[in-house]
Design a protein around this motif. Structure first.
Motif, PDB file in Angstrom:
ATOM      1  N   VAL A  25      57.725   6.424  20.788  1.00 30.97           N
ATOM      2  CA  VAL A  25      56.263   6.497  20.884  1.00 30.97           C
ATOM      3  C   VAL A  25      55.714   5.407  21.793  1.00 30.97           C
ATOM      4  CG1 VAL A  25      55.916   5.064  18.824  1.00 30.97           C
ATOM      5  CG2 VAL A  25      54.141   6.655  19.519  1.00 30.97           C
ATOM      6  N   LEU A  26      54.704   5.765  22.566  1.00 30.11           N
ATOM      7  CA  LEU A  26      53.875   4.795  23.269  1.00 30.11           C
ATOM      8  C   LEU A  26      52.510   4.810  22.590  1.00 30.11           C
ATOM      9  CD1 LEU A  26      54.566   5.495  27.078  1.00 30.11           C
ATOM     10  CD2 LEU A  26      55.741   3.894  25.553  1.00 30.11           C
ATOM     11  N   LEU A  27      52.116   3.674  22.023  1.00 30.46           N
ATOM     12  CA  LEU A  27      50.815   3.525  21.387  1.00 30.46           C
ATOM     13  C   LEU A  27      49.897   2.788  22.354  1.00 30.46           C
ATOM     14  CD1 LEU A  27      52.094   2.220  17.937  1.00 30.46           C
ATOM     15  CD2 LEU A  27      51.137   4.498  18.345  1.00 30.46           C
ATOM     16  N   LEU A  28      48.742   3.350  22.632  1.00 32.11           N
ATOM     17  CA  LEU A  28      47.831   2.695  23.560  1.00 32.11           C
ATOM     18  C   LEU A  28      46.392   2.961  23.179  1.00 32.11           C
ATOM     19  CD1 LEU A  28      47.608   4.779  26.828  1.00 32.11           C
ATOM     20  CD2 LEU A  28      49.289   5.367  25.095  1.00 32.11           C
ATOM     21  N   GLY A  29      45.518   2.087  23.662  1.00 35.32           N
ATOM     22  CA  GLY A  29      44.093   2.261  23.444  1.00 35.32           C
ATOM     23  C   GLY A  29      43.444   2.809  24.694  1.00 35.32           C
ATOM     24  N   THR A  30      42.112   2.685  24.758  1.00 33.65           N
ATOM     25  CA  THR A  30      41.373   3.203  25.914  1.00 33.65           C
ATOM     26  C   THR A  30      40.616   2.095  26.637  1.00 33.65           C
ATOM     27  OG1 THR A  30      39.409   3.708  24.582  1.00 33.65           O
ATOM     28  CG2 THR A  30      41.082   5.435  24.772  1.00 33.65           C
ATOM     29  N   ASP A  31      40.933   0.839  26.339  1.00 36.49           N
ATOM     30  CA  ASP A  31      40.152  -0.287  26.862  1.00 36.49           C
ATOM     31  C   ASP A  31      40.698  -0.859  28.162  1.00 36.49           C
ATOM     32  OD1 ASP A  31      38.611  -0.045  24.604  1.00 36.49           O
ATOM     33  OD2 ASP A  31      39.565  -1.707  23.538  1.00 36.49           O
ATOM     34  N   CYS A  32      41.709  -0.251  28.740  1.00 34.27           N
ATOM     35  CA  CYS A  32      42.399  -0.874  29.875  1.00 34.27           C
ATOM     36  C   CYS A  32      42.488   0.086  31.060  1.00 34.27           C
ATOM     37  CB  CYS A  32      43.793  -1.327  29.452  1.00 34.27           C
ATOM     38  SG  CYS A  32      44.651  -2.273  30.727  1.00 34.27           S
ATOM     39  N   PRO A  33      41.460   0.125  31.916  1.00 33.78           N
ATOM     40  CA  PRO A  33      41.511   0.996  33.098  1.00 33.78           C
ATOM     41  C   PRO A  33      42.636   0.644  34.069  1.00 33.78           C
ATOM     42  CG  PRO A  33      39.258   0.275  32.669  1.00 33.78           C
ATOM     43  CD  PRO A  33      40.156  -0.527  31.765  1.00 33.78           C
ATOM     44  N   GLN A  34      43.187  -0.570  33.958  1.00 38.71           N
ATOM     45  CA  GLN A  34      44.315  -0.950  34.819  1.00 38.71           C
ATOM     46  C   GLN A  34      45.610  -0.238  34.428  1.00 38.71           C
ATOM     47  OE1 GLN A  34      44.670  -5.234  34.715  1.00 38.71           O
ATOM     48  NE2 GLN A  34      42.944  -5.540  36.108  1.00 38.71           N
ATOM     49  N   LEU A  35      45.648   0.331  33.238  1.00 35.60           N
ATOM     50  CA  LEU A  35      46.858   1.003  32.764  1.00 35.60           C
ATOM     51  C   LEU A  35      46.919   2.402  33.379  1.00 35.60           C
ATOM     52  CD1 LEU A  35      49.226   0.509  30.699  1.00 35.60           C
ATOM     53  CD2 LEU A  35      47.870   1.828  29.077  1.00 35.60           C
ATOM     54  N   THR A  36      47.840   2.593  34.317  1.00 28.25           N
ATOM     55  CA  THR A  36      47.927   3.839  35.071  1.00 28.25           C
ATOM     56  C   THR A  36      49.160   4.643  34.669  1.00 28.25           C
ATOM     57  OG1 THR A  36      49.271   2.845  36.815  1.00 28.25           O
ATOM     58  CG2 THR A  36      46.859   2.670  37.041  1.00 28.25           C
ATOM     59  N   ALA A  37      49.264   5.827  35.234  1.00 27.10           N
ATOM     60  CA  ALA A  37      50.442   6.664  34.992  1.00 27.10           C
ATOM     61  C   ALA A  37      51.717   5.927  35.386  1.00 27.10           C
ATOM     62  CB  ALA A  37      50.315   7.973  35.769  1.00 27.10           C
ATOM     63  N   GLU A  38      51.659   5.133  36.453  1.00 26.37           N
ATOM     64  CA  GLU A  38      52.848   4.384  36.880  1.00 26.37           C
ATOM     65  C   GLU A  38      53.238   3.332  35.838  1.00 26.37           C
ATOM     66  OE1 GLU A  38      54.721   5.328  39.383  1.00 26.37           O
ATOM     67  OE2 GLU A  38      53.248   6.945  39.535  1.00 26.37           O
ATOM     68  N   HIS A  39      52.245   2.681  35.224  1.00 23.05           N
ATOM     69  CA  HIS A  39      52.552   1.732  34.156  1.00 23.05           C
ATOM     70  C   HIS A  39      53.197   2.450  32.973  1.00 23.05           C
ATOM     71  CE1 HIS A  39      49.380  -0.695  36.228  1.00 23.05           C
ATOM     72  NE2 HIS A  39      50.201  -1.675  35.898  1.00 23.05           N
ATOM     73  N   LEU A  40      52.701   3.620  32.658  1.00 21.08           N
ATOM     74  CA  LEU A  40      53.264   4.390  31.549  1.00 21.08           C
ATOM     75  C   LEU A  40      54.708   4.790  31.844  1.00 21.08           C
ATOM     76  CD1 LEU A  40      50.174   6.656  30.807  1.00 21.08           C
ATOM     77  CD2 LEU A  40      50.939   4.694  29.461  1.00 21.08           C
TER      78      LEU A  40
END
Length: 206
Positions: free
Chosen positions: A105-120
């Motif tokens: 599982v990857l758990l993430l929030g919605t507060d980080c616009p810097q988090l992109t598909a490449e980071h995932l």
């Protein structure tokens, strides 16, 4: 053989007075809610683009709330309710449900616009050789926690919403004899001073 991967996004309904309340002095209740909605859509879009596995939006209020009944999910994404308890209890419940289905599982929030598909994608790649992966944030929290194995202690007794969340979580990972990959530090958008870390086009539209 690697386990299938599930991406679980934790989100509040982006409603005035409910979402991003610490930004209200700068943006007003409507402006803060609009930004929260934009970050939610961005997070869903990046998760869909990454094409790593099922995307689940885990929400509060519960998914039978009027807001979510009218919410359009990306194709293939599903909606679930966070349930009760503190953030740790809710995260543990969601992560355990995925683990019970044989998923990482990857758990993430919605507060980080810097988090992109490449980071995932990088997080998913790190999970191929580690038990856990963390994207820490500048304020001491984390934007993403990835797990191949779920342990209750990773979520219990954590000082949520403080500058020690990521450090405490990393310590727990080590105590559980889990290998942890610590990835680059990103910026959450929580306080007015954080608005400088929004994409330029977003800042100009505020």
């Amino acid at each position: 053989m690697n386990k299938p991967l599930r991406l679980i996004i934790f989100a509040k309904a982006p409603l005035p007075g409910l979402a991003k309340t610490r930004l209200i002095p700068e943006l007003g209740a409507e402006g803060a809610a609009q930004l929260a909605g934009k970050m939610l859509r961005h997070t869903l879009d990046q998760c869909a683009r990454a094409q790593l596995g099922p995307v689940e939006l885990c929400v509060t209020p519960a998914c039978d709330d009027a807001y979510w009944k009218n919410f359009s999910l990306p194709k293939g994404a599903t909606l679930s309710s966070q349930g009760g308890g503190d953030l740790g209890k809710r995260l543990l419940h969601a992560a355990s449900r995925a683990a019970g289905n044989g998923e990482s599982v990857l758990l993430l929030g919605t507060d980080c616009p810097q988090l992109t598909a490449e980071h995932l994608k990088a997080a998913a790649s790190a999970l191929e050789k580690s038990d856990a992966v963390i994207y820490p944030t500048r304020d001491g929290g984390y934007a993403l926690l990835g797990l191949n194995r779920v342990e209750a202690s990773l979520f219990e007794g954590i000082s949520w919403s403080t500058e020690v969340v990521a450090r405490q979580t990393r310590e727990r990972v080590v105590q559980c004899n889990m290998r942890c990959e610590w990835l680059e530090t990103l910026a959450d958008i929580d306080e007015p001073a954080d608005l400088q870390f929004l994409p330029k086009s977003w800042r100009e539209a505020l």
